[in-house]
Design an enzyme around this catalytic site. Structure first.
Site, PDB file in Angstrom:
ATOM      1  CG  ASP A  50     -17.644  29.215  30.227  1.00  0.00           C
ATOM      2  OD1 ASP A  50     -16.524  28.837  30.591  1.00  0.00           O
ATOM      3  OD2 ASP A  50     -17.855  29.775  29.122  1.00  0.00           O
ATOM      4  CG  ASP A  97     -19.936  30.615  23.039  1.00  0.00           C
ATOM      5  OD1 ASP A  97     -20.856  30.315  22.246  1.00  0.00           O
ATOM      6  OD2 ASP A  97     -20.074  31.514  23.891  1.00  0.00           O
ATOM      7  CG  ASN A 119     -14.116  25.857  27.671  1.00  0.00           C
ATOM      8  OD1 ASN A 119     -14.129  24.672  27.980  1.00  0.00           O
ATOM      9  ND2 ASN A 119     -14.234  26.827  28.550  1.00  0.00           N
ATOM     10  N   GLY A 175     -11.234  29.432  24.905  1.00  0.00           N
ATOM     11  CA  GLY A 175     -10.956  30.198  23.687  1.00  0.00           C
ATOM     12  C   GLY A 175     -10.470  29.338  22.536  1.00  0.00           C
ATOM     13  CG  HIS A 195     -12.595  33.915  25.850  1.00  0.00           C
ATOM     14  ND1 HIS A 195     -11.823  34.199  26.951  1.00  0.00           N
ATOM     15  CD2 HIS A 195     -13.173  32.707  26.097  1.00  0.00           C
ATOM     16  CE1 HIS A 195     -11.927  33.217  27.826  1.00  0.00           C
ATOM     17  NE2 HIS A 195     -12.738  32.290  27.346  1.00  0.00           N
ATOM     18  N   GLY A 196     -13.444  34.683  21.575  1.00  0.00           N
ATOM     19  CA  GLY A 196     -14.006  35.446  20.474  1.00  0.00           C
ATOM     20  C   GLY A 196     -13.563  34.947  19.101  1.00  0.00           C
ATOM     21  CD  GLU A 239      -8.551  31.367  32.764  1.00  0.00           C
ATOM     22  OE1 GLU A 239      -9.684  30.916  32.511  1.00  0.00           O
ATOM     23  OE2 GLU A 239      -8.073  32.354  32.190  1.00  0.00           O
TER      24      GLU A 239
HETATM   25  P1  13P Z   1     -14.306  30.695  21.978  1.00  0.00           P
HETATM   26  O1  13P Z   1     -14.683  32.140  21.990  1.00  0.00           O
HETATM   27  O2  13P Z   1     -12.993  30.475  21.312  1.00  0.00           O
HETATM   28  O3  13P Z   1     -15.364  29.821  21.399  1.00  0.00           O
HETATM   29  O4  13P Z   1     -14.086  30.235  23.511  1.00  0.00           O
HETATM   30  C1  13P Z   1     -15.173  29.878  24.320  1.00  0.00           C
HETATM   31  C2  13P Z   1     -14.804  29.738  25.753  1.00  0.00           C
HETATM   32  O5  13P Z   1     -13.658  29.669  26.143  1.00  0.00           O
HETATM   33  C3  13P Z   1     -15.895  29.660  26.728  1.00  0.00           C
HETATM   34  O6  13P Z   1     -15.441  29.624  28.033  1.00  0.00           O
HETATM   35  O1  G3H Z   2     -16.000  32.752  27.632  1.00  0.00           O
HETATM   36  C1  G3H Z   2     -16.744  33.246  26.804  1.00  0.00           C
HETATM   37  C2  G3H Z   2     -17.900  32.500  26.268  1.00  0.00           C
HETATM   38  O2  G3H Z   2     -17.838  32.550  24.855  1.00  0.00           O
HETATM   39  C3  G3H Z   2     -19.187  33.037  26.788  1.00  0.00           C
HETATM   40  O3  G3H Z   2     -19.541  34.200  26.144  1.00  0.00           O
HETATM   41  O4  G3H Z   2     -20.201  35.645  28.060  1.00  0.00           O
HETATM   42  O5  G3H Z   2     -20.944  36.183  25.733  1.00  0.00           O
HETATM   43  O6  G3H Z   2     -21.908  34.227  26.961  1.00  0.00           O
HETATM   44  P1  G3H Z   2     -20.713  35.137  26.773  1.00  0.00           P
HETATM   45 ZN    ZN Z   3     -13.676  30.767  28.359  1.00  0.00          ZN
END
Ligand code: 13P
Ligand code: G3H
Ligand code: ZN
Length: 312
Positions: free
Chosen positions: A83, A259, A257, A215, A181-182, A135
């Site tokens: 990633d 996370d 994606n 995200g 993200h986040g 991207e």
């Molecule tokens: P989120 O923070 O929305 O879960 O996105 C995760 C992501 O894009 C990892 O590459």
């Molecule tokens: O793109 C972001 C993902 O949530 C990964 O987060 O870099 O804190 O592992 P991280």
């Molecule tokens: Zn991402």
């Protein structure tokens, strides 16, 4: 089934009107939660490791954990993906160590540099049997401790996508249509909306080509509530509405994606457990509860957001 690339997964997802979940993995319990849910629902799945995950857990541990899941669940296709690879060197390292897919994220560089680095990664990966995501456009939010302000984020320009894909030879493309993200994606009181019109235009320019959404956590409020009612303080955490992601998954989006939502599940389970059992000090007890919520969240995504259940 050994680890697979995403080629076949995306072909089937595009044609079938669903998307494959790409979930971030950082430790054993998260790998277990994701793959148990995917196996029970007969869903393909992508396990992805960020630079932060590789630093925290060590890439060797992550790879072996994913291999354990492949051995336990041979009935579902599992891909191991890097990633947000920062440059050719990190992508090469992951391809060499057996990742089946890598992302080269040069989206913050200018168009020509993004093309040059993405092409270099694609050529190397393809020579070694791996596939590549690149991207175009910039998401807001935090990734790998780098924060991009919402006003610096840029939607993908559909006029650039054909040239980019043609000149780089990448296998899938992450685009910016309003995800970020986040856990704090929108300001309270605003109407969270993805630019599905940009997605439709990109899809028109790249027929049959797999599109990726980063995200894409929805920040389920029931888990935010559990966290906040057990000592947490997550104020105004807001995510992407699930129905808009479902809509995207029915079209050209083949990889979504997630996370942050898994982090919320893990934290909710642990906080709840700790408050209910102040006498417990066996990590298997509280991490086990976190793992259960992560599994519930992944199962919900597979059925209600991605539509990938039964597609293994
Ligand atoms: P989120 O923070 O929305 O879960 O996105 C995760 C992501 O894009 C990892 O590459
Ligand atoms: O793109 C972001 C993902 O949530 C990964 O987060 O870099 O804190 O592992 P991280
Ligand atoms: Zn991402």
């Amino acid at each position: 089934m050994a680890l697979v690339t995403t080629t076949e997964m995306f072909k089937k997802a595009y044609g079938g009107g669903y998307a494959v979940g790409a979930f971030n993995v950082n430790n054993m319990e998260i790998v277990q939660a994701i793959t148990e849910a995917a196996a029970e629902l007969k869903s393909p799945v992508i396990l992805q490791a960020s630079a932060g995950a590789r630093k925290y857990a060590n890439s060797v541990y992550l790879k072996k954990l994913v291999e354990a899941a492949v051995e336990l669940y041979p009935e579902i296709p599992i891909a191991l993906h890097l990633d947000h690879g920062a440059d050719f060197a990190v992508c090469k390292e992951c391809v060499d160590s057996g990742f089946t897919s890598v992302m080269i994220d040069y989206s913050s560089h200018d168009f020509e540099d993004n093309i040059a680095e993405s092409k270099r990664v694609a050529e190397y990966a393809h020579e070694h049997g791996a596939v590549v995501e690149a991207e175009l456009g910039t998401l807001a939010g935090i990734e790998d401790a780098v924060s991009v302000d919402a006003d610096k984020a840029m939607f993908t320009d559909p006029d650039q996508v054909e040239e980019f894909v043609k000149r780089t030879g990448v296998d899938s493309l992450a685009i910016a249509i309003g995800t970020s993200h986040g856990a704090y994606k929108f300001k309270p009181g605003t109407d969270p909306k993805l630019r599905l019109d940009i997605l439709a235009e990109v899809a028109r320019r790249l027929p049959g080509f797999p599109i990726v959404l980063h995200g894409s956590s929805s920040v389920p409020q029931e888990y935010v509530k559990i966290i906040n009612s057990h000592g947490g303080a997550l104020k105004d955490a807001i995510g992407i509405p699930e129905d808009q992601l479902r809509q995207a998954a029915k079209g050209a989006v083949c990889k979504i994606n997630i996370d942050s939502d898994l982090r919320l599940g893990m934290t909710a389970g642990i906080r709840e457990h700790m408050e209910a059992h102040p006498d417990h000090f066996d990590p298997r007890q509280y991490i086990g509860d976190g793992r259960k919520y992560v599994k519930d969240i992944v199962a919900h995504k597979i059925v209600k957001v991605l539509g990938s259940d039964g597609k293994a």
